[in-house]
Scaffold this motif. Sequence first.
Motif, PDB file in Angstrom:
ATOM      1  N   HIS A 119      25.602  13.810   0.351  1.00  0.00           N
ATOM      2  CA  HIS A 119      25.810  12.611   1.164  1.00  0.00           C
ATOM      3  C   HIS A 119      25.739  12.911   2.650  1.00  0.00           C
ATOM      4  O   HIS A 119      26.425  12.279   3.459  1.00  0.00           O
ATOM      5  CB  HIS A 119      27.142  11.954   0.807  1.00  0.00           C
ATOM      6  CG  HIS A 119      27.146  11.419  -0.591  1.00  0.00           C
ATOM      7  ND1 HIS A 119      27.351  12.215  -1.690  1.00  0.00           N
ATOM      8  CD2 HIS A 119      26.917  10.169  -1.070  1.00  0.00           C
ATOM      9  CE1 HIS A 119      27.263  11.486  -2.787  1.00  0.00           C
ATOM     10  NE2 HIS A 119      27.002  10.244  -2.451  1.00  0.00           N
ATOM     11  N   GLU A 122      24.617   9.872   4.747  1.00  0.00           N
ATOM     12  CA  GLU A 122      25.674   8.883   4.964  1.00  0.00           C
ATOM     13  C   GLU A 122      26.674   9.381   6.010  1.00  0.00           C
ATOM     14  O   GLU A 122      27.188   8.617   6.814  1.00  0.00           O
ATOM     15  CB  GLU A 122      26.418   8.591   3.650  1.00  0.00           C
ATOM     16  CG  GLU A 122      25.626   7.756   2.651  1.00  0.00           C
ATOM     17  CD  GLU A 122      24.701   8.597   1.763  1.00  0.00           C
ATOM     18  OE1 GLU A 122      24.457   9.785   2.083  1.00  0.00           O
ATOM     19  OE2 GLU A 122      24.203   8.051   0.761  1.00  0.00           O
ATOM     20  N   MET A 214      31.813   8.635   1.953  1.00  0.00           N
ATOM     21  CA  MET A 214      31.591   8.402   0.525  1.00  0.00           C
ATOM     22  C   MET A 214      32.428   7.250  -0.021  1.00  0.00           C
ATOM     23  O   MET A 214      31.967   6.497  -0.876  1.00  0.00           O
ATOM     24  CB  MET A 214      31.818   9.699  -0.258  1.00  0.00           C
ATOM     25  CG  MET A 214      30.860  10.799   0.221  1.00  0.00           C
ATOM     26  SD  MET A 214      30.756  12.262  -0.814  1.00  0.00           S
ATOM     27  CE  MET A 214      32.408  12.879  -0.735  1.00  0.00           C
ATOM     28  N   LYS A 217      30.617   4.177   0.877  1.00  0.00           N
ATOM     29  CA  LYS A 217      29.411   3.956   0.095  1.00  0.00           C
ATOM     30  C   LYS A 217      29.715   3.377  -1.287  1.00  0.00           C
ATOM     31  O   LYS A 217      29.049   2.468  -1.757  1.00  0.00           O
ATOM     32  CB  LYS A 217      28.641   5.272  -0.069  1.00  0.00           C
ATOM     33  CG  LYS A 217      27.434   5.126  -0.991  1.00  0.00           C
ATOM     34  CD  LYS A 217      26.582   6.362  -1.016  1.00  0.00           C
ATOM     35  CE  LYS A 217      25.413   6.178  -1.981  1.00  0.00           C
ATOM     36  NZ  LYS A 217      24.550   7.355  -2.007  1.00  0.00           N
ATOM     37  N   TYR A 218      30.726   3.935  -1.948  1.00  0.00           N
ATOM     38  CA  TYR A 218      30.968   3.542  -3.340  1.00  0.00           C
ATOM     39  C   TYR A 218      31.994   2.432  -3.503  1.00  0.00           C
ATOM     40  O   TYR A 218      32.038   1.764  -4.529  1.00  0.00           O
ATOM     41  CB  TYR A 218      31.404   4.764  -4.160  1.00  0.00           C
ATOM     42  CG  TYR A 218      30.290   5.779  -4.285  1.00  0.00           C
ATOM     43  CD1 TYR A 218      29.309   5.631  -5.258  1.00  0.00           C
ATOM     44  CD2 TYR A 218      30.200   6.850  -3.407  1.00  0.00           C
ATOM     45  CE1 TYR A 218      28.264   6.538  -5.359  1.00  0.00           C
ATOM     46  CE2 TYR A 218      29.167   7.769  -3.489  1.00  0.00           C
ATOM     47  CZ  TYR A 218      28.192   7.604  -4.478  1.00  0.00           C
ATOM     48  OH  TYR A 218      27.165   8.500  -4.571  1.00  0.00           O
TER      49      TYR A 218
END
Length: 465
Positions: A119, A122, A214, A217-218
């Motif tokens: 990642h 990101e 992260m 993102k999720y």
Amino acid sequence: MSDFYLFNTLTRTKEKFEPLEPPRVRMYCCGPTVYDYAHIGNYRTFVFSDLLRRSLLLHGFKVLEVMNITDVDDRTIDGAAKKGLELSAYTGPYIEAFFEDLRQLRIRQAEHYPRATEHIAEIIALVRRLEERGIAYRSGDSVYYRIGGFKNYGRLSRLDSSGIQAGARVEADNYDKENVRDFVLWKGGRDESVAWDSPWGRGRPGWHVECSAMSMKYLGETFDLHCGGVDLTFPHHENEIAQSEGATGKPLARFWVHAEHLLVDGQKMSKSLGNFYTFRDLKQQGHSASAIRYLLLGTHYRSQLNFTTEALHAAASAVGRLRDFHERLKICSPPPGAREEPALWCAQAFREALEDDLSISQALSALFDFVREVNRLIDLRTLSAESRARALEELRLCDSVLDVLEPDREEDEEFVRGVEALIEERNQARRSRDFGRADNIRAELDTRGVVLEDSPQGTRWKRKG
RNA sequence: GGCGGCGUACCCAAGUGGCUAAGGGAGAGGUCUGCAAAACCUUUAUUCGGCGGUUCGAUUCCGCCCGCCGCCUCCA
């Protein structure tokens, strides 16, 4: 539906927990740094997050859980360098070992296990966003977070600047920073093999930034709860909040839930004290995964848990009691005409205890009260078929959280055939009242780790311990 | 130095301003059993680290003391 309460570190009070988009709960748990085998202290935290997850499910929520894998930091890089391995070749086996431990400890899988190294884009995007907002600044080849640019800094950990400075260990590279309390977002210019291209040159992410990137993102920019070990409260979680909220202007997580540490023989686990154990060490010493799970589960998450061999044996016995009860309930033959027992329930009390900030002791107390009462009715032969079916269902519900009823290992067929042949031989001896022969077989099976139980329904066997 | 937590039986561990201070483990006695195991019953804290205070009453609230533990820049 009843309410669910959790102690929120943000407010230091027990609060009613409600997800932003019921019934779905979005949770983020800080996972392992894969530079070595995870130790039981780590698993205390992961078993806690499992308890939380399963309690949320029992309550009726749906769960979307993310747990990060930190596969790039000083320790993983040093470890790989010492062994002359590529970073991923070094961390790979530890990641596999971690998942195998989770499986054995029956920690339910999260929906995502994002890795920092996967990642980087990101992370870079997030740091740029902070730069654009004037919260991140470049110094030398690195990028730092400007604490002074985020007014809520310190709100979670409740550390004021004077407190931080008084006890501060001085970081080696602090001269790069505008303020000692600023922390690194992107580490550049170290001329290391482990580095990625970025707008600031080659480098790698700082520790805290991966979780911000992260989770966003999720789970989105704001999610329901964030958990981890107490030691992460500061600086890790404080910095995560600063990074995420600094970039988005929105709250990161509504609830922060922290698990206390595990002690071994009353002291903090450390390699120098010789009280440092991995899950694998304990397995090797002959302890079962379910006993370890039960022990880690059995102390309230906000209390320090003192891990001792004696406690581990007690946990194994408690698990044995539950399993014996389960087996007994399955095979008992209810007499016809027995009356339904209206008082036969425990799952509701069990669930309500967990809904009250995961009060596991109360939950277990309700369960064991139930076990004793049902055992009594089985002894009295007054347990009806209906009550038996209900009791099994109650037990199943409780075990949907505890998950200790299933045996720890699959028995191999050859072993089972051998045991069953000896049991048959013994039963023939018993029928012909050759009790000497029968007792010899019992002793023989005992040396193989098998314990026998004779009952009107026949002879059962189980593993010792 | 700053912030926080804890101290309940032999061990682990809940809990409450007053009703028998949960539950698990371990020990003891008993019932059952060919012997066991499992199970059940009885039993193990007139007392909740110590000393004061508030109160009709505190283990529970307050103060002090003793002891243990954690955090205060990369540790779950």
